[in-house]
Write an enzyme that holds these catalytic residues in place. Structure first.
Site, PDB file in Angstrom:
ATOM      1  N   ASN A   1      -4.566   6.218  -7.575  1.00  0.00           N
ATOM      2  CA  ASN A   1      -4.804   7.544  -7.628  1.00  0.00           C
ATOM      3  C   ASN A   1      -3.860   8.632  -7.841  1.00  0.00           C
ATOM      4  O   ASN A   1      -3.575   9.554  -7.258  1.00  0.00           O
ATOM      5  CB  ASN A   1      -5.638   8.056  -6.315  1.00  0.00           C
ATOM      6  CG  ASN A   1      -4.750   7.669  -5.042  1.00  0.00           C
ATOM      7  OD1 ASN A   1      -3.876   6.819  -5.098  1.00  0.00           O
ATOM      8  ND2 ASN A   1      -5.163   8.406  -4.162  1.00  0.00           N
TER       9      ASN A   1
ATOM     10  N   HIS B   1       3.223  14.507   0.478  1.00  0.00           N
ATOM     11  CA  HIS B   1       2.819  15.862  -0.283  1.00  0.00           C
ATOM     12  C   HIS B   1       4.138  16.821   0.486  1.00  0.00           C
ATOM     13  O   HIS B   1       4.794  16.617   1.533  1.00  0.00           O
ATOM     14  CB  HIS B   1       1.537  16.050   0.825  1.00  0.00           C
ATOM     15  CG  HIS B   1       0.345  15.422   0.351  1.00  0.00           C
ATOM     16  ND1 HIS B   1      -0.350  15.292  -0.993  1.00  0.00           N
ATOM     17  CD2 HIS B   1      -0.164  14.461   1.211  1.00  0.00           C
ATOM     18  CE1 HIS B   1      -1.307  14.619  -0.793  1.00  0.00           C
ATOM     19  NE2 HIS B   1      -1.314  13.997   0.458  1.00  0.00           N
TER      20      HIS B   1
ATOM     21  N   ASP C   1       0.775   2.824   3.545  1.00  0.00           N
ATOM     22  CA  ASP C   1       0.046   3.958   3.174  1.00  0.00           C
ATOM     23  C   ASP C   1       0.926   5.085   3.078  1.00  0.00           C
ATOM     24  O   ASP C   1       0.298   6.381   3.035  1.00  0.00           O
ATOM     25  CB  ASP C   1      -1.254   4.136   3.835  1.00  0.00           C
ATOM     26  CG  ASP C   1      -2.337   5.190   3.190  1.00  0.00           C
ATOM     27  OD1 ASP C   1      -2.113   5.388   2.170  1.00  0.00           O
ATOM     28  OD2 ASP C   1      -3.161   5.848   3.851  1.00  0.00           O
TER      29      ASP C   1
ATOM     30  N   HIS D   1       1.687   5.081  -2.243  1.00  0.00           N
ATOM     31  CA  HIS D   1       1.232   6.152  -3.274  1.00  0.00           C
ATOM     32  C   HIS D   1       2.578   6.861  -3.595  1.00  0.00           C
ATOM     33  O   HIS D   1       3.181   7.631  -2.950  1.00  0.00           O
ATOM     34  CB  HIS D   1       0.336   7.201  -2.479  1.00  0.00           C
ATOM     35  CG  HIS D   1      -0.852   6.656  -2.189  1.00  0.00           C
ATOM     36  ND1 HIS D   1      -2.007   6.585  -2.855  1.00  0.00           N
ATOM     37  CD2 HIS D   1      -1.220   6.029  -0.811  1.00  0.00           C
ATOM     38  CE1 HIS D   1      -2.998   6.030  -2.245  1.00  0.00           C
ATOM     39  NE2 HIS D   1      -2.550   5.611  -0.977  1.00  0.00           N
ATOM     40  N   PHE D   2       3.098   6.675  -4.841  1.00  0.00           N
ATOM     41  CA  PHE D   2       4.482   7.137  -5.110  1.00  0.00           C
ATOM     42  C   PHE D   2       4.225   8.208  -6.214  1.00  0.00           C
ATOM     43  O   PHE D   2       5.273   8.787  -6.716  1.00  0.00           O
ATOM     44  CB  PHE D   2       5.339   5.993  -5.874  1.00  0.00           C
ATOM     45  CG  PHE D   2       5.866   5.138  -5.029  1.00  0.00           C
ATOM     46  CD1 PHE D   2       5.717   5.137  -3.577  1.00  0.00           C
ATOM     47  CD2 PHE D   2       6.840   4.172  -5.349  1.00  0.00           C
ATOM     48  CE1 PHE D   2       6.608   4.674  -2.572  1.00  0.00           C
ATOM     49  CE2 PHE D   2       7.454   3.341  -4.412  1.00  0.00           C
ATOM     50  CZ  PHE D   2       7.188   3.477  -2.953  1.00  0.00           C
ATOM     51  N   ARG D   3       2.840   8.579  -6.538  1.00  0.00           N
ATOM     52  CA  ARG D   3       2.746   9.779  -7.185  1.00  0.00           C
ATOM     53  C   ARG D   3       3.031   9.996  -8.557  1.00  0.00           C
ATOM     54  O   ARG D   3       2.792  11.294  -8.978  1.00  0.00           O
ATOM     55  CB  ARG D   3       3.186  11.160  -6.304  1.00  0.00           C
ATOM     56  CG  ARG D   3       2.863  11.150  -4.868  1.00  0.00           C
ATOM     57  CD  ARG D   3       1.541  11.123  -4.411  1.00  0.00           C
ATOM     58  NE  ARG D   3       1.098  11.552  -3.382  1.00  0.00           N
ATOM     59  CZ  ARG D   3       0.004  11.234  -2.526  1.00  0.00           C
ATOM     60  NH1 ARG D   3      -1.088  10.566  -3.183  1.00  0.00           N
ATOM     61  NH2 ARG D   3      -0.377  11.475  -1.311  1.00  0.00           N
TER      62      ARG D   3
ATOM     63  N   HIS E   1      -6.016  -0.328   5.576  1.00  0.00           N
ATOM     64  CA  HIS E   1      -5.807   0.801   6.715  1.00  0.00           C
ATOM     65  C   HIS E   1      -6.839   0.616   7.537  1.00  0.00           C
ATOM     66  O   HIS E   1      -7.829   1.532   7.623  1.00  0.00           O
ATOM     67  CB  HIS E   1      -5.661   2.046   5.888  1.00  0.00           C
ATOM     68  CG  HIS E   1      -6.021   2.497   4.995  1.00  0.00           C
ATOM     69  ND1 HIS E   1      -7.611   2.497   4.841  1.00  0.00           N
ATOM     70  CD2 HIS E   1      -5.723   3.473   4.014  1.00  0.00           C
ATOM     71  CE1 HIS E   1      -7.859   2.935   3.425  1.00  0.00           C
ATOM     72  NE2 HIS E   1      -6.665   3.759   3.222  1.00  0.00           N
TER      73      HIS E   1
ATOM     74  N   HIS F   1       0.866  -1.249   0.147  1.00  0.00           N
ATOM     75  CA  HIS F   1       0.097   0.112  -0.050  1.00  0.00           C
ATOM     76  C   HIS F   1       0.814   1.358   0.028  1.00  0.00           C
ATOM     77  O   HIS F   1       1.241   1.728   1.263  1.00  0.00           O
ATOM     78  CB  HIS F   1      -0.941  -0.037   1.117  1.00  0.00           C
ATOM     79  CG  HIS F   1      -1.993   0.898   1.185  1.00  0.00           C
ATOM     80  ND1 HIS F   1      -3.008   0.940   2.366  1.00  0.00           N
ATOM     81  CD2 HIS F   1      -2.145   2.108   0.551  1.00  0.00           C
ATOM     82  CE1 HIS F   1      -3.863   2.101   1.817  1.00  0.00           C
ATOM     83  NE2 HIS F   1      -3.394   2.803   1.056  1.00  0.00           N
TER      84      HIS F   1
END
Length: 469
Positions: A117, A338, A334, A85-87, A260, A83
């Site tokens: 996403n 940012h 997760d 998020h490497f963007r 999560h 899980h």
């Protein structure tokens, strides 16, 4: 390069034991247990082996191996993070596959599964392939990517090859990326016809929207000094959505993986009386929810604003107990970077998500040192269980014939986490200032040394994960 990792303390498959490990051509060639006389078998000097002959077929070619003396070090299978998020693509001012995979291997994570996403969202097979192409060029860890579900891309979802893709991700609650799926027919089709595991973000959107509107209008009053996030994204929002997902998966017989989990109430939805291989409904907990509680908002505020929200101390303690009793099956991060500038905005404008992958394994080992769980349980939840749950080929265990995804940990080398040492592109962490008793000294990906002595070896590239499905 081939390696002999000599005199290590293996933490693997529920036990710890002294052994030496041969790594040849990226594969674990041989595991030689301690001989019972003088400690671990001194494989670097073959004539001293038990009965006068080294049991490794390549012993006569010892000069072809680089010997690492792992005396006093723990040898673990690399962690598999289900899980992240490497963007990339589209949000690379925050992070990208190259930067975040570097942070991963520094944190003992040798394989990752990344979320859809991004911008554009990964909603077609071509966009999915584009990510694999980027990772093949840039990632120093092994990789897989979820394809996402929307209210109008089911044809693309059902084309997914379960042998080559980790899973299908559905947002049953709005989060970063505006990928909410709220069409009941789509959800029914998904759980009925999905070719592989369905990973779900579960928060009830109607409850969150109502609470948000009440908060902004002043109807929902929050005491001064109380962070509103766990009040807006509350226990009921999580439980209502999770229970709906479980109901659908039970009805149609698909494999649901609830990501999560954050609340004690949700834990009642998950079983611990059958083996992981036989489970059709599984659950993940993330480091942030195991480490922090709502008491930490006063100190960290938006820095620990994540979806679902970090909740009460009693919820945190319940999650920790569920690690031990088997209701939680895997630990993920997760990891969701940012920029610090974005996180410093007012609460309603600041995005949710926080980086954590670089220190996930040392932090979990720290919890083991505190008695929260055992070190063998850490390895089970972070390596063995993800490999079993996702049916990953030849990874997640220290076994002969498996890919040599390995991590050496010095349990007596303390460290203090600092923003100055963060490898994630965002350059900060909510764990800044946290002291740990252990440090990762080496990380191997497919038998290649990718992290050592605080440095990532950027020339190493990971492999695409494959699945026994």
């Amino acid at each position: 390069m081939n390696y002999i990792i000599e005199n290590a303390t293996l933490v693997n498959e529920g036990k710890t034991s002294l052994a030496s490990v041969f790594v040849k051509d990226g594969i674990i060639e041989k595991i030689i247990p301690a001989d019972g006389r003088d400690g671990a078998c001194p494989v670097s000097t073959a004539t001293d082996c038990k009965d006068g002959a080294c049991p490794v077929s390549t012993a006569q070619n010892i000069s072809n191996y680089n010997v690492i003396d792992a005396t006093g070090l723990l040898l673990l299978p690399g962690a598999i993070d289900d899980h992240v998020h490497f963007r990339e693509p589209g949000l690379t001012h925050k992070a990208d596959i190259a930067s975040e995979s570097r942070a991963a291997v520094a944190g003992g994570v040798t394989s990752f599964m990344e979320m859809p996403n991004t911008n554009p969202p990964t909603l077609t097979q071509q966009l999915l392939q584009d990510k694999y192409d980027i990772a093949a060029e840039k990632s120093c860890a092994n990789y897989s990517f979820y394809i996402g579900v929307s209210n109008n891309n089911m044809d693309e979802v059902l084309k997914t090859d379960p042998r080559r893709v980790c899973g299908i991700k559905v947002f049953m609650g709005s989060s970063t990326g505006n990928m909410l799926v709220d069409d009941g027919d789509i959800l029914s089709t998904l759980f009925k016809e999905s070719p592989c595991l369905v990973a779900a973000h579960c928060e009830d959107d109607a409850i969150i929207k109502a609470n948000t509107a009440d908060f902004e209008s002043g109807v929902l009053r929050v005491k001064s000094g109380v962070f509103p996030h766990p009040i807006i994204r509350n226990v009921e929002a999580c439980y209502k959505s999770s229970s709906k997902a479980v109901e659908l998966a039970t009805k149609y017989g698909g494999h649901l993986h609830v990501m999560h989990v954050t609340t004690e109430k949700e834990l009642s939805l998950f079983r611990n009386d059958i083996s992981l291989k036989d489970k059709k409904i599984t659950a993940e907990a993330c480091l942030n929810h195991l480490w922090f509680s709502d008491k930490d908002y006063n100190r960290l505020g938006n820095l620990i604003k994540v979806n679902p929200a970090i909740k009460s101390e009693s919820d945190r303690q319940a999650l920790r107990r569920a690690l031990i009793d088997g209701r939680i099956d895997v630990i993920g991060t997760d990891h969701a970077p940012h920029t610090l500038e974005e996180k410093m905005k007012p609460y309603m404008s600041a995005p949710s998500g926080t980086p954590s992958i670089q220190h996930v394994l040392p932090c979990m080992i720290e919890l083991a040192s505190q008695g929260v769980l055992s070190i063998t349980k850490v390895v089970e939840l972070m390596s063995h269980n993800p490999a079993t749950l996702f049916n990953i080929k030849r990874r997640g265990f220290i076994r002969e014939g498996y890919h040599a995804d390995l991590v050496l940990v010095d349990p007596h080398k303390p460290q203090v986490i600092s923003n100055a040492g963060i490898l994630s592109k965002c350059g900060w962490t909510p764990y800044d200032g946290v002291g740990l008793h252990s440090s990762i000294t080496h990380t191997f990906v497919n038998g290649e040394l990718v992290y050592h002595d605080g440095k990532v070896i950027d020339t190493v590239r990971g492999m695409r994960l494959e699945f026994n499905r």
